[in-house]
Enzyme design. Structure first.
Site, mmCIF file in Angstrom:
data_model
loop_
_atom_site.group_PDB
_atom_site.id
_atom_site.type_symbol
_atom_site.label_atom_id
_atom_site.label_comp_id
_atom_site.label_asym_id
_atom_site.label_seq_id
_atom_site.Cartn_x
_atom_site.Cartn_y
_atom_site.Cartn_z
ATOM 1 C CG LEU A 1 -1.762 -1.257 1.443
ATOM 2 C CD1 LEU A 1 -2.635 -1.105 2.685
ATOM 3 C CD2 LEU A 1 -2.613 -1.563 0.224
ATOM 4 C CB CYS A 2 1.169 4.263 0.170
ATOM 5 S SG CYS A 2 1.705 5.972 -0.047
ATOM 6 C CB THR A 3 6.010 4.472 -0.108
ATOM 7 O OG1 THR A 3 5.685 4.617 1.282
ATOM 8 C CG2 THR A 3 5.723 5.782 -0.834
ATOM 9 N N GLY A 4 4.780 1.135 0.291
ATOM 10 C CA GLY A 4 5.188 -0.214 0.672
ATOM 11 C C GLY A 4 5.812 -0.967 -0.487
ATOM 12 C CB ALA B 1 -0.798 4.837 -6.512
#
Length: 337
Positions: A117-120, A170
Site C-alpha cells: 500500500l502506497c510506498t510499501g 499508489a
C-alpha cells in the site's frame, strides 16, 4: 489461493499486515478496516477474512512518533498468512530490516499473495520481488523508486497494479481501491459493492485510472460530474454514447472528455464500459444465465462483447464467473441491500 464466497465451509482468508518502524498508520487502518471488521451487511455466517498485525519487535513506533503499538505479534505470523499486506512509510530510501525483507520473501516463495500500500512497494522491490514485474507507487516517490529499483517496470500514473501474486497500490487513498479490487476478485462484484457502501467509497475505480488528478475548486456553474454519473448509471442498458453524455451535461464532447480526465482520471467511454461490466457481473451473480439478456441489460450489446469484456476485467469467462460467484455456487446468503 484467494478463497471466494463460493467456499462457505472454508476457514477465513488470513491476512497479515507488517507494521515496521515508521509505518504510516493510515494504511494500517485501511487494511484492518477492509479485512478485519465484521461484515453484518453481507449476511454471512462468519467472516471471510481475518487480520493479524505483525512486527519485528513487540513495540513499534509509528510514523513521526504519533503513537507506539505495543504487544504486536512477531513476524512468524506471516507464515500462516494467505495474503501479506506491506504498508508504506515516509523514509523509503532507508533500507528495511533484514527480518522484514526475509518475511516478505518467504511469504511470496510459498505462494501467498503479497500486496503493498502506497510506498510499501519500496519494500517489495528491495526484497527482489518486483524485478521485471509491473508495479506502482505514490507519484511523489516515482523518481526515487526508479533510481533505487531500475529493474522494476514502474507505472507511476495508475491507482494500482495487479500482477496476480503481487499487487501494488499508489497513494494512500488508492489502498482503498486496491482493497475493494481484492474483495471483487475474491468474492465478486455484488459483495464488493456491499463493502464499498459500508465504506461510503466508490464501488469501482479501475486500476488504470490516474492516481494524481488535478481537481481545482470549480467556478460557478458547478462542473461536477456527479449528477451526470448518477443519471448514466440509471440508464446503462440504454445505447448511451459519449455524445449523448455531453449533450446531457450541456457541453461539447471535447469538454466532457477534459472534465472526465480532470475529475476521474479516465475517459467517458472507459468509465461507461467499466460501469457496464460491473453491472453485467452483478446480473450474473444474481442468477441471470442468458448472456444475451445480461448483455442487453448492461448495455454491452452482444454476448460476444460481454464475454470479451468480462474476461478482460475479471480474468474469467462469464460461465466461470457464474460458477465462482453466482447464487447457485454458494449456500451463504447474498449481501443485504
Amino acid at each position: 489461493m484467494p478463497q471466494g464466497s463460493s467456499q462457505p465451509n472454508r476457514r477465513p482468508h488470513r491476512v497479515a499486515v507488517i507494521v515496521d518502524e515508521g509505518t504510516n498508520p493510515f494504511e494500517v487502518g485501511v487494511a484492518t478496516e477492509l479485512f478485519g471488521l465484521p461484515r453484518p451487511e453481507l449476511g454471512l455466517p462468519g467472516p471471510l477474512y481475518e487480520v493479524t498485525l505483525c512486527a519485528p519487535t513487540p513495540g513499534v513506533r509509528m510514523n513521526h512518533g504519533f503513537f507506539t503499538l505495543s504487544g504486536v505479534p512477531g513476524l512468524e505470523a506471516v507464515d500462516e498468512a494467505d495474503t501479506l499486506v506491506v504498508p508504506g512509510r515516509p523514509d523509503n530510501v532507508v533500507p528495511r530490516g533484514a527480518a522484514v525483507l526475509d518475511a516478505i520473501r518467504r511469504t511470496h516463495a510459498r505462494g501467498a499473495r503479497v500486496m503493498s500500500l502506497c510506498t510499501g512497494s519500496f519494500a517489495l522491490a528491495e526484497a527482489g520481488l518486483l524485478d521485471g514485474r509491473r508495479a506502482t507507487t505514490h507519484w511523489l516517490w516515482a523518481d526515487a523508486f526508479r533510481e533505487l529499483h531500475p529493474r522494476v517496470l514502474l507505472e507511476p500514473d495508475v491507482l494500482f497494479v495487479d500482477e496476480g501474486d503481487l499487487l501494488t497500490a499508489a497513494g494512500s487513498a488508492a489502498a482503498l481501491d486496491l482493497g475493494l479490487h481484492i474483495w471483487r476478485r475474491d468474492h465478486g462484484a455484488e459483495v464488493a459493492n456491499a463493502v464499498s457502501r459500508r465504506l461510503v467509497f466508490a464501488a469501482h475505480r479501475d486500476g488504470g485510472q490516474r492516481q494524481f488528478v488535478e481537481r481545482p475548486v470549480p467556478e460557478v456553474p458547478d462542473e461536477s460530474l456527479a449528477p451526470l454519473l448518477a443519471w448514466a448509471q440509471e440508464r446503462l442498458g440504454e445505447p448511451l454514447t459519449v455524445a449523448e453524455l455531453a449533450a446531457r451535461a450541456a457541453v461539447s464532447p471535447a469538454t466532457l472528455h477534459r472534465r472526465f480526465q480532470a475529475q476521474l482520471g479516465t475517459t467517458p467511454l472507459a468509465w461507461l464500459t467499466g460501469e457496464r461490466v460491473t453491472l453485467a457481473c452483478r446480473l450474473i451473480e444474481r442468477g441471470e444465465e442468458r448472456l444475451d439478456v445480461v448483455a442487453a441489460r448492461s448495455g454491452l450489446g452482444t454476448a460476444a462483447n460481454l464475454r470479451a469484456r468480462v474476461r478482460r476485467e475479471t480474468g474469467l469467462s462469464p460461465s466461470a464467473y457464474r460458477r465462482r460467484f453466482g447464487t447457485s455456487a454458494t449456500e451463504v446468503p447474498r449481501p443485504r441491500t
